[in-house]
Design a protein around this motif. Structure first.
Motif, PDB file in Angstrom:
ATOM      1  N   GLN A 136      36.870  32.428  30.065  1.00 48.94           N
ATOM      2  CA  GLN A 136      35.897  33.302  29.405  1.00 48.94           C
ATOM      3  C   GLN A 136      34.748  32.520  28.757  1.00 48.94           C
ATOM      4  OE1 GLN A 136      36.255  36.812  29.617  1.00 48.94           O
ATOM      5  NE2 GLN A 136      34.128  36.817  28.927  1.00 48.94           N
ATOM      6  N   PRO A 137      35.058  31.478  27.958  1.00 48.25           N
ATOM      7  CA  PRO A 137      33.930  30.731  27.387  1.00 48.25           C
ATOM      8  C   PRO A 137      33.050  30.078  28.442  1.00 48.25           C
ATOM      9  CG  PRO A 137      36.049  29.719  26.758  1.00 48.25           C
ATOM     10  CD  PRO A 137      36.359  31.034  27.399  1.00 48.25           C
ATOM     11  N   CYS A 138      33.654  29.607  29.520  1.00 50.16           N
ATOM     12  CA  CYS A 138      32.866  28.995  30.597  1.00 50.16           C
ATOM     13  C   CYS A 138      31.935  30.038  31.217  1.00 50.16           C
ATOM     14  CB  CYS A 138      33.795  28.404  31.663  1.00 50.16           C
ATOM     15  SG  CYS A 138      32.918  27.485  32.937  1.00 50.16           S
ATOM     16  N   PHE A 139      32.500  31.216  31.480  1.00 47.91           N
ATOM     17  CA  PHE A 139      31.704  32.302  32.056  1.00 47.91           C
ATOM     18  C   PHE A 139      30.564  32.698  31.118  1.00 47.91           C
ATOM     19  CE2 PHE A 139      31.072  36.972  32.109  1.00 47.91           C
ATOM     20  CZ  PHE A 139      30.452  37.084  33.337  1.00 47.91           C
ATOM     21  N   ASP A 140      30.867  32.843  29.839  1.00 48.08           N
ATOM     22  CA  ASP A 140      29.840  33.249  28.880  1.00 48.08           C
ATOM     23  C   ASP A 140      28.709  32.223  28.834  1.00 48.08           C
ATOM     24  OD1 ASP A 140      31.301  35.494  28.301  1.00 48.08           O
ATOM     25  OD2 ASP A 140      32.231  34.686  26.492  1.00 48.08           O
ATOM     26  N   THR A 141      29.077  30.951  28.897  1.00 52.12           N
ATOM     27  CA  THR A 141      28.052  29.905  28.868  1.00 52.12           C
ATOM     28  C   THR A 141      27.219  29.911  30.152  1.00 52.12           C
ATOM     29  OG1 THR A 141      29.730  28.646  27.676  1.00 52.12           O
ATOM     30  CG2 THR A 141      27.705  27.487  28.243  1.00 52.12           C
ATOM     31  N   LEU A 142      27.893  30.153  31.284  1.00 52.30           N
ATOM     32  CA  LEU A 142      27.174  30.197  32.554  1.00 52.30           C
ATOM     33  C   LEU A 142      26.174  31.352  32.583  1.00 52.30           C
ATOM     34  CD1 LEU A 142      30.101  29.387  34.997  1.00 52.30           C
ATOM     35  CD2 LEU A 142      27.930  28.155  34.944  1.00 52.30           C
ATOM     36  N   THR A 143      26.590  32.516  32.095  1.00 53.26           N
ATOM     37  CA  THR A 143      25.652  33.655  32.135  1.00 53.26           C
ATOM     38  C   THR A 143      24.492  33.419  31.162  1.00 53.26           C
ATOM     39  OG1 THR A 143      27.091  34.876  30.604  1.00 53.26           O
ATOM     40  CG2 THR A 143      27.272  35.414  32.928  1.00 53.26           C
ATOM     41  N   GLU A 144      24.781  32.767  30.054  1.00 55.89           N
ATOM     42  CA  GLU A 144      23.684  32.403  29.154  1.00 55.89           C
ATOM     43  C   GLU A 144      22.651  31.549  29.884  1.00 55.89           C
ATOM     44  OE1 GLU A 144      22.631  33.272  26.134  1.00 55.89           O
ATOM     45  OE2 GLU A 144      24.208  34.773  26.468  1.00 55.89           O
ATOM     46  N   ALA A 145      23.160  30.698  30.795  1.00 60.84           N
ATOM     47  CA  ALA A 145      22.272  29.804  31.543  1.00 60.84           C
ATOM     48  C   ALA A 145      21.670  30.475  32.775  1.00 60.84           C
ATOM     49  CB  ALA A 145      23.040  28.550  31.952  1.00 60.84           C
ATOM     50  N   GLY A 146      22.008  31.751  32.983  1.00 63.50           N
ATOM     51  CA  GLY A 146      21.383  32.480  34.087  1.00 63.50           C
ATOM     52  C   GLY A 146      22.186  32.526  35.375  1.00 63.50           C
ATOM     53  N   PHE A 147      23.445  32.084  35.336  1.00 64.21           N
ATOM     54  CA  PHE A 147      24.284  32.157  36.530  1.00 64.21           C
ATOM     55  C   PHE A 147      25.378  33.208  36.339  1.00 64.21           C
ATOM     56  CE2 PHE A 147      22.220  28.167  37.382  1.00 64.21           C
ATOM     57  CZ  PHE A 147      22.121  28.157  38.767  1.00 64.21           C
ATOM     58  N   ASP A 148      25.884  33.730  37.451  1.00 65.19           N
ATOM     59  CA  ASP A 148      26.892  34.786  37.389  1.00 65.19           C
ATOM     60  C   ASP A 148      27.963  34.486  38.441  1.00 65.19           C
ATOM     61  OD1 ASP A 148      28.263  37.119  36.869  1.00 65.19           O
ATOM     62  OD2 ASP A 148      26.530  38.445  37.162  1.00 65.19           O
ATOM     63  N   LEU A 149      29.095  35.177  38.331  1.00 65.22           N
ATOM     64  CA  LEU A 149      30.165  34.978  39.305  1.00 65.22           C
ATOM     65  C   LEU A 149      29.832  35.663  40.622  1.00 65.22           C
ATOM     66  CD1 LEU A 149      33.389  35.524  37.130  1.00 65.22           C
ATOM     67  CD2 LEU A 149      32.251  33.382  37.715  1.00 65.22           C
ATOM     68  N   GLY A 150      30.456  35.175  41.697  1.00 59.72           N
ATOM     69  CA  GLY A 150      30.345  35.801  43.007  1.00 59.72           C
ATOM     70  C   GLY A 150      31.533  36.713  43.251  1.00 59.72           C
ATOM     71  N   GLY A 151      31.731  37.088  44.509  1.00 56.02           N
ATOM     72  CA  GLY A 151      32.778  38.051  44.853  1.00 56.02           C
ATOM     73  C   GLY A 151      34.083  37.385  45.237  1.00 56.02           C
ATOM     74  N   SER A 152      35.181  38.147  45.089  1.00 53.34           N
ATOM     75  CA  SER A 152      36.481  37.741  45.632  1.00 53.34           C
ATOM     76  C   SER A 152      37.346  38.980  45.702  1.00 53.34           C
ATOM     77  CB  SER A 152      37.140  36.655  44.764  1.00 53.34           C
ATOM     78  OG  SER A 152      37.495  37.178  43.500  1.00 53.34           O
ATOM     79  N   GLY A 153      38.505  38.877  46.355  1.00 55.26           N
ATOM     80  CA  GLY A 153      39.395  40.030  46.470  1.00 55.26           C
ATOM     81  C   GLY A 153      38.785  41.136  47.315  1.00 55.26           C
ATOM     82  N   SER A 154      39.247  42.382  47.060  1.00 58.69           N
ATOM     83  CA  SER A 154      38.830  43.515  47.897  1.00 58.69           C
ATOM     84  C   SER A 154      37.474  44.039  47.436  1.00 58.69           C
ATOM     85  CB  SER A 154      39.874  44.621  47.803  1.00 58.69           C
ATOM     86  OG  SER A 154      41.158  44.100  48.098  1.00 58.69           O
TER      87      SER A 154
END
Lengths: 389, 70, 354
Positions: A136-154
């Protein structure tokens, strides 16, 4: 913990750059990377994988973008006991500023193993190995920097496209603009898996298909043109003068015999109606032959790797579609496909498998598309035919 | 499309209490609601951290913290 | 909770000036030497691209290294290709040699342009995957070391696209590659009945099997499944949905080699890769049998194909019977398809070679 890695050391020899050297670089300063090296050495000894299935890992509000991974020997490799992957949606065309790359590196060095793939098979940046607590902290920091997660699963997997008009004269569509637009439009479909199984979109600017869209995407967009390819006779003559055997290497290789070389007049003639736009003559003489002017894309559906019922290449659904912002025709078609597949598909059934089970005719009716000969290699040969009277 | 109501979210939670996990479509069928609307309700509940997604060869949803099959 | 659903950065922010300026107006390109592209725009502007190979699995320090090069010579921009190569773009021809010199210092090869062997598209293997039947990164390293000359030079009849998939999921166009190396299991899964009860849904597990080999356990009190081994093709689908059905096995796992697939529509339409070697053992760290088999196929193709023929086009011209004869690869019952759509692959003509 592995301080000795005699087997992996063998992979530091030879001219090709070594991933083992890369893990070792990180292992000097990161405990998870050090255990990754140990796990890999263990697999090389045992000749089996030491990773287990995922489970529940993710970031709040998302059901995609994180692949849970646990080592089967946590007592031996405690610092890589949980070693989850984060898929980061790449910028279209894989262009970067060094500033953005350095930002990702700093974040990943802080929250993860420091090991990455540039890129994964689908196209995402892969950040390889972090703990459940750090997600979660890694994700929050990444979105602050303008990046987002990609897709996985269905879910809708991260769309990808070739370099396109950014640096290729052959691209008949703006693959970067299109892929970015579709990715932004369908964020919910990428991040919250709700379908029977995965769904992939890929776009190539021309039939050379540098992102393997026809083999790897349920929804395949390949740039093409409707009019005649453009031939610059002076440039053709230049190639011939420089020694190109045009009769053997261009005319004879044309799959539909659509080219004629007049050696007397030194003119390359195109039989427009016979051309199937395969790209061969353009590939051989990029200075002399170019795609036509009336550009768009062929839309094909169904491409996938073998799991479960065998591999499929995408087949033609819409022979020609204009591809211009805001891409409404394409988005409408995608939504219609998803609705039908979602309603009728069994769990883990890809689009191609569903169409095969329920029939292409049924699919066309649901999509509101008329059958045209461009959709088939040949018409039916058997006499078992439905007529709805 | 209709908006997601608290009532619908409550119905989704009630249903997920009765199963270990489910696909969105199973939830929509069990509730007799439109699939697209149920998708929205599930997304909202995920953002509220009340449900979570799991991957068992395909993706499913379950109540947050509810014991998995294992 | 932070921001969600912001999507990737807009690519426009990432483009070098020369690309922004000439977007959509490129006119033609040349390959002045292996690993270097020269694109010319309608405006007369030129951009040079230097393409370098990467091991794909890299540390953040590796990314910082290549950023240093891009900062020095490319105004702080770079890109990657769909085959993991790194591309340095510059409008300044003089920078090309400087970039190449700096890449050399990092030990990164310049190449990957047509017609040769570009980087191998591959999967995670033992580095990160639970269903891997072989490693991917190690196989790639061993194969690229062997065919290195074809990365840095351009002397083959056409591209030879190689892919490595660590199981038959084949993440990565493995099924349409000129040469594909695929991890395979050859022993059936072993249901762990105690764990099946705890970890698996029995109907889903039964349904996951494409050949109908998984049945309910005959003893009703056992909430588990059994595998009819004569029907099992070791695909691992059941293991994907039920972790209590492991099938990895040090002796049983290995790799198969498929050849002749292609993706582009140029000349012949796209084709699937076809199996030519059903099984080679996993022999880490360098898989010598696999590497030699790939090398031999490349060599025979290089010596015999006509210019622009892809491996699959060459084989279609000479015939599969000739391919097996020339490569001295034994033809076995495993080569004859008996899965879905098998009959389509049987020869329905008297035209063939001896």
């Amino acid at each position: 913990m592995a301080d000795e890695t005699p087997l992996l050391d063998e992979l530091e020899k030879g001219p090709w750059p070594s991933y083992v050297t890369e893990i070792k670089r990180m292992a000097k300063k990161n405990a998870a990377a050090k255990d990754l090296l140990g796990i890999q050495e263990q697999s090389y000894k045992d000749r089996v994988t030491h990773w287990k299935h995922g489970g529940i890992v993710g970031v709040t509000g998302y059901g995609a973008g994180v692949i849970g991974r646990y080592c089967d020997s946590p007592e031996k490799f405690p610092d890589a006991a949980s070693f989850h992957t984060m898929r980061i949606n790449q910028p279209a065309g894989w262009f970067y500023t060094t500033k953005s790359l350095r930002t990702i590196c700093d974040i990943w060095e802080k929250y993860g193993s420091g090991m990455t793939n540039f890129h994964g098979s689908t196209g995402d940046i892969i950040l390889l190995g972090t703990t459940t607590e750090n997600l979660q902290p890694c994700f929050d920091t990444l979105t602050e920097a303008g990046f987002d997660l990609g897709g996985s699963g269905s879910a809708l997997r991260t769309p990808a496209g070739c370099v396109g008009q950014a640096r290729c004269e052959w691209s008949n569509i703006d693959t970067l603009g299109l892929i970015h637009d579709l990715t932004m439009e369908f964020q919910d479909e990428i991040h919250r898996p709700r379908w029977p199984y995965k769904f992939k979109i890929k776009a190539s600017g021309c039939p050379n298909d540098c992102v393997a869209a026809i083999a790897r995407a349920d929804f395949t967009i390949i740039g093409t043109w409707r009019d005649a390819l453009r031939i610059d006779q002076a440039a053709v003559q230049e190639y011939v003068k420089k020694g190109l055997d045009i009769q053997e290497l261009v005319v004879r290789r044309c799959p539909s015999e659509a080219l004629v070389w007049d050696a007397k007049t030194q003119e390359l003639k195109l039989l427009v109606d016979d051309c199937v736009r395969c790209m061969h003559c353009i590939n051989v003489m990029p200075k002399a032959v170019r795609p036509g002017i009336e550009k768009g894309a062929t839309i094909l559906v169904g491409g996938k790797a073998p799991i479960i019922k065998g591999a499929y290449l995408s087949w033609v659904l819409v022979p020609f579609m204009k591809v211009e912002p805001p891409y409404d025709e394409m988005k409408d078609l995608l939504r219609k496909i998803w609705e039908w597949w979602d309603e009728n598909g069994r769990t883990r059934e890809r689009l191609a498998e569903l169409i095969e089970r329920l029939g292409f005719k049924t699919f066309l009716r649901e999509m509101g598309l008329k059958p045209v000969p461009q959709m088939v290699k040949y018409p039916r040969s058997n006499p078992y035919v439905f007529f709805d009277r | 499309m209709a908006e997601v109501t608290d009532e619908l979210k409550e119905k989704v939670i009630k249903y997920l209490e009765t199963v270990p996990h489910a696909k969105n479509r199973d939830v929509a069928r069990a509730l007799g609601d439109e699939k697209a609307l149920v998708d929205k309700a599930i997304a909202a509940l995920a953002k509220e951290d009340k449900i979570e997604y799991i991957y068992l060869g395909a993706s499913f949803v379950k109540l947050k913290g509810k014991k998995m099959v294992d | 909770m932070g921001r969600t659903d912001i999507g990737p950065p807009d690519f426009h922010e990432m483009l070098p000036d020369v690309i922004k300026k000439n977007y959509g107006t490129w006119k033609y390109h040349e390959i002045p030497r292996p690993g270097v592209l020269k694109h010319v725009a309608e405006s007369g502007d030129t951009v040079y691209t230097v393409r370098a190979g990467s091991p794909r699995l890299v540390s953040v320090d590796f990314i910082r290294d290549i950023c240093d090069i891009a900062d020095k010579h490319c105004d702080g921009h770079l890109r990657f290709t769909s085959r993991y190569n790194i591309e340095f773009l510059t409008p300044n021809e003089k920078n090309v040699d400087l970039i190449i010199a700096d890449l050399k210092k990092l030990g990164l090869p310049v190449g990957g342009t047509s017609p040769g062997i570009s980087n191998i598209v591959h999967t995670q293997g033992w580095i990160h995957c639970h269903s891997a039947a072989t490693d991917a990164s190690g196989l790639v390293k061993a194969i690229m070391d062997e065919v290195y000359e074809h990365f840095v030079e351009t002397k083959l009849p056409n591209h030879v696209r190689i892919a490595v998939g660590c199981c038959i999921n084949m993440c990565g166009a493995v099924h349409c590659s000129d040469i594909a190396v695929v991890g395979v299991h050859t022993k059936p899964p072993r249901p762990d009945h105690d764990r099946v009860v705890a970890q698996c849904e029995i109907p889903t597990t039964i349904q996951s099997c494409p050949t109908g080999a998984i049945r309910r356990h005959p003893d009703q009190s056992m909430k588990s499944v059994v595998v009819k081994e004569d029907l099992c093709m070791y695909c691992g689908n059941c293991f994907t949905v039920c972790p209590a059905m492991p099938l990895a096995d040090a002796e049983g796992d290995g790799v198969a080699i498929y050849v002749g697939g292609k993706v582009p529509n140029a000349r012949k339409p796209p084709m699937f890769s076809r199996m030519v070697i059903p099984f080679l053992p996993n022999r880490p760290p360098r898989w010598p049998e696999v590497v030699q088999a790939v090398k031999k196929i490349v060599d025979i193709y290089a010596a015999n194909a006509k210019p622009y023929e892809r491996v699959g086009e060459w084989i279609e011209r000479i015939g599969w019977e000739a391919f097996f004869r020339r490569t001295e690869i034994p033809f076995t019952e495993q080569h004859i398809d008996d899965f879905t759509h098998a009959v389509e692959t049987y020869r329905t003509t008297t035209q063939f070679k001896w």
